[in-house]
Write a protein that holds these residues in place. Structure first.
Motif, short mmCIF file in Angstrom:
data_model
loop_
_atom_site.label_atom_id
_atom_site.label_comp_id
_atom_site.label_asym_id
_atom_site.label_seq_id
_atom_site.Cartn_x
_atom_site.Cartn_y
_atom_site.Cartn_z
N MET A 596 47.79 19.81 41.04
CA MET A 596 48.11 20.97 40.22
C MET A 596 48.65 22.11 41.08
O MET A 596 48.29 22.26 42.24
CB MET A 596 46.84 21.44 39.48
N ASP A 597 49.52 22.93 40.50
CA ASP A 597 49.99 24.14 41.16
C ASP A 597 48.87 25.18 41.08
O ASP A 597 48.36 25.48 40.00
CB ASP A 597 51.25 24.65 40.46
N TYR A 598 48.46 25.74 42.24
CA TYR A 598 47.35 26.69 42.23
C TYR A 598 47.44 27.61 43.44
O TYR A 598 48.15 27.35 44.41
CB TYR A 598 46.00 25.95 42.25
N GLU A 599 46.69 28.70 43.38
CA GLU A 599 46.54 29.61 44.51
C GLU A 599 45.16 30.23 44.45
O GLU A 599 44.56 30.35 43.37
CB GLU A 599 47.62 30.70 44.49
N ILE A 600 44.63 30.60 45.63
CA ILE A 600 43.29 31.17 45.73
C ILE A 600 43.38 32.56 46.35
O ILE A 600 44.04 32.74 47.39
CB ILE A 600 42.38 30.30 46.62
N HIS A 601 42.73 33.53 45.73
CA HIS A 601 42.66 34.89 46.25
C HIS A 601 41.19 35.22 46.49
O HIS A 601 40.40 35.33 45.55
CB HIS A 601 43.30 35.87 45.26
N HIS A 620 43.08 24.20 52.10
CA HIS A 620 44.11 24.73 51.20
C HIS A 620 45.29 25.41 51.89
O HIS A 620 46.28 25.71 51.22
CB HIS A 620 43.46 25.68 50.20
N GLY A 621 45.19 25.68 53.16
CA GLY A 621 46.32 26.23 53.90
C GLY A 621 46.91 27.48 53.29
O GLY A 621 46.21 28.45 52.98
N GLU A 622 48.23 27.46 53.05
CA GLU A 622 48.94 28.65 52.57
C GLU A 622 48.62 29.01 51.12
O GLU A 622 48.96 30.11 50.68
CB GLU A 622 50.45 28.43 52.71
N ARG A 623 47.98 28.12 50.41
CA ARG A 623 47.59 28.46 49.02
C ARG A 623 46.42 29.44 49.00
O ARG A 623 46.13 30.04 47.97
CB ARG A 623 47.21 27.20 48.25
N LEU A 624 45.75 29.61 50.13
CA LEU A 624 44.61 30.52 50.22
C LEU A 624 45.05 31.87 50.74
O LEU A 624 45.68 31.98 51.80
CB LEU A 624 43.55 29.92 51.16
N HIS A 625 44.73 32.94 50.02
CA HIS A 625 45.03 34.31 50.41
C HIS A 625 43.70 35.03 50.63
O HIS A 625 42.87 35.12 49.72
CB HIS A 625 45.85 35.02 49.33
N VAL A 626 43.51 35.53 51.85
CA VAL A 626 42.25 36.14 52.24
C VAL A 626 42.42 37.65 52.37
O VAL A 626 43.37 38.14 52.99
CB VAL A 626 41.75 35.55 53.57
N TYR A 627 41.47 38.40 51.79
CA TYR A 627 41.49 39.86 51.84
C TYR A 627 40.16 40.33 52.43
O TYR A 627 39.12 40.32 51.75
CB TYR A 627 41.67 40.44 50.43
N ALA A 628 40.19 40.69 53.72
CA ALA A 628 38.99 41.14 54.42
C ALA A 628 38.98 42.66 54.46
O ALA A 628 39.91 43.29 55.00
CB ALA A 628 38.94 40.56 55.82
N LYS A 629 37.96 43.26 53.91
CA LYS A 629 37.88 44.72 53.81
C LYS A 629 37.90 45.37 55.18
O LYS A 629 38.53 46.42 55.38
CB LYS A 629 36.62 45.12 53.05
N ASP A 630 37.21 44.77 56.18
CA ASP A 630 37.15 45.39 57.51
C ASP A 630 38.48 45.30 58.26
O ASP A 630 38.64 45.89 59.32
CB ASP A 630 36.02 44.79 58.35
N GLU A 631 39.44 44.56 57.69
CA GLU A 631 40.79 44.49 58.26
C GLU A 631 41.77 45.33 57.45
O GLU A 631 42.98 45.28 57.68
CB GLU A 631 41.26 43.03 58.30
#
Length: 779
Positions: A596-601, A620-631
């Protein structure tokens, strides 16, 4: 009707047709043409025999039987529920018409079997049911428990030292009959005749007797009818004696137009059959099933507290009532199939009880199954079996007697045969063997004094737990541990789907907490959950972090799933905050496997504090988007979800603030695009000064209840002895979801989507209330 138009309406394989057509002109498939409920395949296992139907053609017309056959759980329940469209009037009609000679024989006995609770319509049915039901309530049945135990003990005493027995011939036929006679208030002197006549009644109504057999069967049924009348007359002489029939005689004085003479006679005969044969077969089926699974039998012997849940699972898996019948009073639709007025329906409850859409891993015998009591063996709705709790009482006591006194019992080599009929089933014989030298009571006579409490009318979800061993505890962040749990008995665990959670009982307290499964659903050797130490914890996470260690035993309930992943969607957007990644991880893994076409935030305070991050990056490689508050990173949800897209599903789990923001920025999306899993909520509180009382009508049960301003709907239902699944009582787990037929709901749960709330067709009765003066519920 053209094939093209038929194909649009019928869920069958039109590439494999027989050339025959049914009453609506619809082509008949090969499976439908071959269906024969009197064949050995159906008798041996109705669910296996119609598996093809559940999977391919859940509603079909049988030309051999002349009935429409219904095999899926939801469709069967819908037929039971709609008693106005689907009349019970043919429930006792002979499925094989009797010849003239046999009819003449029945007439010679003045046979006039009238309407009973099984086959009568409204308004007569509910009026009689209300008058006659009190002796069947769990509270009233308590007085019969000593008698049931005495009868069970006496019959086992007869063969306990023999080492071999045919349990049907030597106990399971006569003992329930004896109990049934006591319950009805019938003298025992005619037991041998009643046994013979009861079988004949079954063959006469639900079987296919050959022409040369019909006359003999008719004589037996006629004698059964006359004997029932004679016994009833004896009872009239002593109406104050104990027994359901005497209760009915006394009620006749209060309600002469409801409980008539002819009705009492029919009730007498039907009561003997109902209290005898179905229970006899049910106990035989349960013992056969358990002994065919020696590991399960041993587990039950080791932990007899599981007997009540084992009873429900045996009734589900291999019940004694395989099918029932209805007639369509008007044109209707069942499972998308048009059913013309006047059509007869065979509703195969045994098949519905094995429907994977309702019972996960349905063919597996799981005596810890937490929704086993959802089974349809006792029917559903206004015609649900009144004697269900008497049957449960007998099954629980009989299983306790056998597990206590003959835990080393095993099945002997044999072939199981059944009396051919559509509806009632149980083996004619059940040979078992054991070594009397190993009878536990020889070494410890005190076990005969042990007695377990009988539990009646309790929903499975509240009482069934599964012991698990903590295989390992792994710290995956400074404040999160990953627990790997395996079954204490070493057996494979129940199947689950992404989004599912389990409930863990936290220590010796009554505290129970829900944790999402984050492991691989294909790995049934263990369940994995990640638990965050929450500074605002009400005890659950603190107990896990401070108390649990490898080797400890915990008790769980579930898995269950109210955060389901739609595998048919075009695309999936997964949004997680902190520990909310746990259900999302399992969903994303499934999306990847499906292509399936998907993405993770995924958002968190910092990468070091984000559970499962390393594994997610690798998977998941590039499908995973990580948002770290301390960064200094933050997900821009408004931009991400600015444009709605058809076929896209958004799955989210995380802090309440994040979920509230998501609901706001997806307000312009289709109603059911956003699916949310909450992992915390505030316990609901009721302030009577701010609430109002209201009325609930239970459509299927035919009763109306008042809900006070200081009372939840759930507590009102339990007070009226209505079985409703429930667990968290916080509007978080979804266990108590109930269909709403009319009325406005004040939703207070955190389970339903916006679209589901707006539809006003379901509610969580543990916390939600009526917005107006009345709700009509499908209970």
């Amino acid at each position: 009707m053209s094939l093209a138009s038929t194909t649009a309406r019928c869920p069958i394989d039109h590439a494999a047709l027989t050339g025959q057509t049914g009453p609506t002109g619809c082509p008949i498939s090969a499976g439908a043409a071959e269906f024969d409920p009197f064949a050995d395949g159906y008798q041996q296992s109705p669910p296996d025999y119609v598996r093809w139907s559940r999977e391919q053609e859940p509603v079909f017309f049988s030309p051999q039987l002349g009935y429409w056959v219904v095999t899926r759980y939801d469709d069967i329940k819908a037929v039971f529920r709609d008693h106005e469209t689907f009349s019970a009037s043919i429930a006792l009609e002979k499925i094989t018409p009797t010849g003239d000679e046999a009819n003449a024989v029945l007439a010679s006995y003045d046979y006039a079997m009238n309407r009973t609770l099984v086959n009568e319509e409204e308004p007569a049915h509910m009026a009689r049911r209300r008058v006659l039901i009190q002796p069947f309530t769990p509270e009233a049945l308590v007085e019969h428990e000593p008698m049931v135990r005495r009868v069970a003990r006496e019959y086992v005493d007869r063969f306990i030292n023999d080492g071999k027995a045919d349990l049907v011939d030597q106990m399971l036929w006569e003992a329930p009959l004896t109990i049934g006679l006591h319950f009805l208030g019938v003298p025992e002197e005619d037991m041998a005749q009643l046994r013979q006549y009861s079988i004949a009644h079954t063959v006469n109504t639900w079987g296919r007797p050959k022409p040369e057999e019909q006359v003999a069967v008719a004589h037996a049924v006629g004698n059964f009818w006359q004997l029932s009348g004679k016994i009833l007359e004896k009872m009239r002489q002593n109406p104050d004696e104990p027994g359901w029939m005497q209760y009915g005689i006394r009620k006749q004085k209060e309600y002469p137009e409801v409980v008539t003479d002819s009705y009492l006679h029919s009730m007498m005969m039907a009561g003997i059959v109902a209290s005898h044969e179905t229970t006899s077969n049910g106990i035989a089926n349960a013992l056969k099933l358990l002994l065919q699974h020696p590991a399960v039998w041993q587990e039950l012997c080791d932990d007899p507290s599981l007997i009540p849940s084992a009873v429900e699972e045996c009734i589900r898996h291999n019940g004694s009532v395989a099918a029932w019948r209805r007639i369509a009073m008007r044109d209707a639709t069942v499972g998308g199939v048009h059913i013309p007025a006047g059509s007869k329906l065979l509703i195969v409850m045994a098949s519905g009880n094995h429907d994977e859409r309702h019972f996960a891993d349905a063919d597996r015998l799981d005596i810890r199954r937490d929704n086993a009591s959802d089974h349809l063996t006792f029917g559903y709705g206004s015609h649900q079996c009144m004697g269900k709790n008497l049957a449960r009482l007998e099954l629980q006591v009989f299983l306790e007697e056998f597990t206590k006194r003959l835990p080393h019992m095993r099945l002997a080599e044999q072939r199981f045969d059944y009396v051919p009929n559509t509806s009632f089933r149980g083996p004619k014989h059940l040979w078992v063997e054991w070594d009397p030298a190993h009878n536990p009571e020889r070494a410890n006579p005190a076990i005969l004094q042990q007695q377990l409490p009988v539990r009646l009318g309790e929903p499975s979800k509240q009482t069934v737990t599964r012991p698990m061993v903590v295989e390992r505890v792994t710290r995956i962040t400074d404040d999160t541990v990953l627990l790997r749990l395996v079954a204490a008995n070493g057996q494979p665990l129940p199947k689950w789907q992404p989004g599912a959670h389990i409930d863990i009982e936290c220590g010796d307290t009554e505290l129970s907490r829900q944790y999402s499964l984050c492991s691989d659903p294909a790995d049934l050797s263990a369940y994995e959950i990640a638990v965050l130490r929450d500074p605002e914890s009400r005890g659950g996470s603190t107990w896990v972090h401070d108390q649990l260690k490898a080797g400890d035993t915990v008790r769980i309930r579930g898995p269950r799933n109210h955060f389901r992943f739609d595998e048919t969607a075009k695309r999936a957007i997964f949004i997680a905050g902190g520990i909310g990644i746990t259900p999302i991880a399992a969903m994303a893994r499934r999306a990847r496997l499906l292509g399936m076409d998907y993405e993770i935030h995924y958002s968190g305070r910092g990468r070091a504090l984000m559970p499962l991050l390393e594994a997610l990056v690798a998977e998941h490689g590039e499908r995973l988007h990580v948002y770290a508050k301390d960064e200094g990173q933050r997900a821009d949800l408004t931009a991400l979800l600015a444009t709605p897209h058809d076929g896209v599903r958004i799955y989210a789990c995380g802090p309440e603030r994040m979920l509230s923001a998501l609901e706001a920025c997806t307000a312009h999306w289709p109603d059911d695009a956003l699916r949310i899993e909450h992992f915390q909520t505030e316990p609901p509180t009721l302030d009577p000064s701010k609430e109002h009382a209201f009325e609930i009508e239970l459509k299927d049960s035919g009763i109306t209840l008042q809900v006070r301003a200081d009372q939840t709907i759930l507590s009102a239902l339990k007070g009226a002895n209505i079985d409703v699944q429930s667990d968290c009582c916080e509007g978080l787990c979804g266990s108590c979801e109930t269909r709403v037929l009319s009325g406005a709901v004040d939703h207070r749960d955190v389970v339903l989507t916006r679209g589901e709330r707006d539809a006003q067709d379901r509610m969580m009765v543990c916390c939600s209330r009526a917005a107006g003066d009345k709700l009509v519920l499908e209970l």
